[in-house]
Design a protein around this motif. Structure first.
Motif, PDB file in Angstrom:
ATOM      1  N   GLU A 137      50.933 -16.196  19.410  1.00  0.00           N
ATOM      2  CA  GLU A 137      50.261 -17.421  18.976  1.00  0.00           C
ATOM      3  C   GLU A 137      49.137 -17.798  19.940  1.00  0.00           C
ATOM      4  O   GLU A 137      48.081 -18.285  19.512  1.00  0.00           O
ATOM      5  N   TRP A 182      45.943 -16.090  19.168  1.00  0.00           N
ATOM      6  CA  TRP A 182      45.244 -16.692  18.039  1.00  0.00           C
ATOM      7  C   TRP A 182      44.619 -18.034  18.408  1.00  0.00           C
ATOM      8  O   TRP A 182      43.446 -18.292  18.122  1.00  0.00           O
ATOM      9  N   GLU A 183      45.420 -18.910  19.017  1.00  0.00           N
ATOM     10  CA  GLU A 183      45.035 -20.307  19.159  1.00  0.00           C
ATOM     11  C   GLU A 183      44.465 -20.679  20.533  1.00  0.00           C
ATOM     12  O   GLU A 183      43.777 -21.692  20.654  1.00  0.00           O
ATOM     13  N   THR A 202      43.318 -18.165  23.156  1.00  0.00           N
ATOM     14  CA  THR A 202      43.089 -16.875  23.789  1.00  0.00           C
ATOM     15  C   THR A 202      42.387 -17.008  25.131  1.00  0.00           C
ATOM     16  O   THR A 202      41.441 -17.792  25.275  1.00  0.00           O
ATOM     17  N   ASN A 206      38.563 -16.372  15.739  1.00  0.00           N
ATOM     18  CA  ASN A 206      39.989 -16.481  15.451  1.00  0.00           C
ATOM     19  C   ASN A 206      40.301 -17.705  14.605  1.00  0.00           C
ATOM     20  O   ASN A 206      41.266 -17.724  13.831  1.00  0.00           O
ATOM     21  N   HIS A 222      41.698 -17.820   9.033  1.00  0.00           N
ATOM     22  CA  HIS A 222      42.723 -18.482   9.842  1.00  0.00           C
ATOM     23  C   HIS A 222      43.887 -18.936   8.976  1.00  0.00           C
ATOM     24  O   HIS A 222      43.709 -19.370   7.836  1.00  0.00           O
ATOM     25  N   THR A 235      52.341 -17.111  13.240  1.00  0.00           N
ATOM     26  CA  THR A 235      51.420 -16.000  13.523  1.00  0.00           C
ATOM     27  C   THR A 235      52.178 -14.755  13.935  1.00  0.00           C
ATOM     28  O   THR A 235      51.565 -13.740  14.246  1.00  0.00           O
ATOM     29  N   TRP A 258      43.779 -10.892  15.577  1.00  0.00           N
ATOM     30  CA  TRP A 258      42.931 -11.680  16.453  1.00  0.00           C
ATOM     31  C   TRP A 258      41.903 -10.799  17.153  1.00  0.00           C
ATOM     32  O   TRP A 258      42.022  -9.583  17.215  1.00  0.00           O
TER      33      TRP A 258
END
Length: 417
Positions: free
Chosen positions: A285, A288-289, A291, A326, A332, A339, A345
């Motif tokens: 995660e 994705w959110e 990085t 991302n 998204h 995720t 990603w």
């Protein structure tokens, strides 16, 4: 669908450009990227230090296109059309350098050969041995603070573990590991000791290379020397420095950002009672959110072209907006959706210049092992401050915390068990 603005003939394509700096890039980047996408589309005009123009690629599909076409969008920084405006003391020169002998700015067949040399050397690392090293050094770091009941997990653990493991894999003697850790940390911090840190890393890599010529072993450097094509010692030393810094800082931030998520989100509470599946979920995660690699410089257009409704001039710099891509609403996931298992990603890049897959596996093994050791040793660990008080590093490039203070029940060091 987001509208794609087009510049009128004769107008400045960088009119309304946004400064690529400021607190919003590290305080609220997700909201900033949404605004940039709303106002500019898939590519946003930005200005770097000194008013130097560049394009920030926000769109997922556009970023795929840029990173997937190394001829049109080259890694050769000599193509840049702004070099006549860049002073010798420009602060971004270490990141956007000219004529650097490292793999970062090598293109074509020579880049493929260098990438193969590095990838083969890392791929030969034994996975069991790698995890054993990571566990060993993670335990040693926890031993330094486990009896006190409080710690800054970033400075005392996450920022120290990756380079310690990498030093062992490269073939450094045990006694040199701690000094290399400090030098890399000083280099990355960019403070008054940064130049000294860079010098130490360069000298250490040069001396290690000479030592491995005389007495090769079962390590990364020896394997690179055995598979070196016609690369000079300087090229190999530069690549070792890239591997060390690029392998250390994002991995350290991956550990820190994952622990921040697990310490502040109730969904991951199972991790503190033995539910280790949540560690991998949190790490994915984060990629994705949150990085660690937010934005990367960069690519240079080799000719005039169009991208995302924008006219790109030959020599224009494009900054790879990994975090923004991302979060592109066209790809998204819905808010709150899992995720887990979705690895699409951009956190490790894409195309010829992406992070080599063996390097990704090494980073994941170090990060996951470090987090698991920490949670095993300190099962009741909790954040020692309000989550709102956590501070991000002031950088639009790499995303990580400045501190991550925690508290826990004091436990004995392993040697006392």
């Amino acid at each position: 669908m987001t509208s794609q603005p087009t510049a009128a003939a004769g107008t400045d394509p960088f009119a309304g450009a946004v400064p690529f700096s400021g607190p919003r890039f590290h305080v609220e980047p997700a909201a900033l990227y949404r605004e940039l996408r709303r106002d500019h589309g898939a590519l946003a005009p930005v200005t770097l230090d000194g008013g130097i123009p560049a394009w920030l690629v926000l769109g997922y599909r556009e970023l795929l296109h840029v990173t997937g076409d190394p001829v049109l969008f080259s890694r050769d920084s000599d193509l840049w059309n702004q070099w006549d405006r860049i002073p010798d003391d420009w602060p971004l020169l270490p990141m956007i350098g000219r004529k650097q002998p490292s793999i970062l700015y090598t293109v074509g067949e020579r880049h493929r050969q260098r990438a193969a040399m590095m990838g083969n050397a890392m791929e030969a690392i034994d996975a069991v041995e790698l995890r054993r090293y990571a566990e060993r050094y993670a335990d040693a770091l926890v031993d330094t603070f486990c009896g006190g009941g409080t710690a800054d997990i970033l400075d005392e653990f996450a920022m120290l573990l990756p380079v310690r493991v990498l030093a062992r894999l490269y073939g450094f003697p045990e006694e040199q590991g701690p000094l290399l850790v400090k030098a890399v940390k000083d280099l990355v911090d960019g403070g008054p000791d940064a130049i000294a840190g860079q010098t130490h890393v360069y000298t250490a890599m040069t001396e290690l290379l000479e030592a491995k010529k005389e007495q090769p072993g079962a390590d990364v450097v020896s394997r690179m020397l055995a598979d070196r094509y016609d690369f000079s010692d300087e090229e190999i030393v530069q690549d070792l420095m890239v591997m060390t810094v690029a392998g250390h800082q994002p991995t350290a931030d991956w550990i820190g950002n994952s622990l921040r998520l697990m310490l502040t989100d109730d969904r991951f509470a199972a991790s503190f009672t033995g539910g280790r599946h949540s560690v991998g979920q949190a790490m994915n995660e984060v990629l994705w959110e949150d990085t660690p690699s937010q934005n990367i410089a960069g690519r240079w257009a080799s000719r005039d072209t169009r991208l995302g409704g924008r006219q790109i001039a030959s020599g224009d710099l494009l900054i790879l907006g990994f975090a923004a891509a991302n979060a592109d609403p066209q790809v998204h996931l819905e808010a709150g959706a899992s995720t887990n298992g979705n690895n699409a990603w951009f956190s490790f890049g894409h195309g010829e210049h992406r992070c080599p897959f063996p390097a990704q596996e090494i980073a994941e093994a170090i990060a996951r092992t470090g987090i698991e050791v920490l949670l095993d040793r300190l099962p009741d660990i909790e954040l020692a401050v309000d989550p709102a008080d956590l501070v991000r590093r002031p950088s639009p490039w790499l995303r990580g915390m400045t501190k991550l203070p925690v508290r826990f029940t004091p436990t004995p060091v392993l040697g006392e068990l």
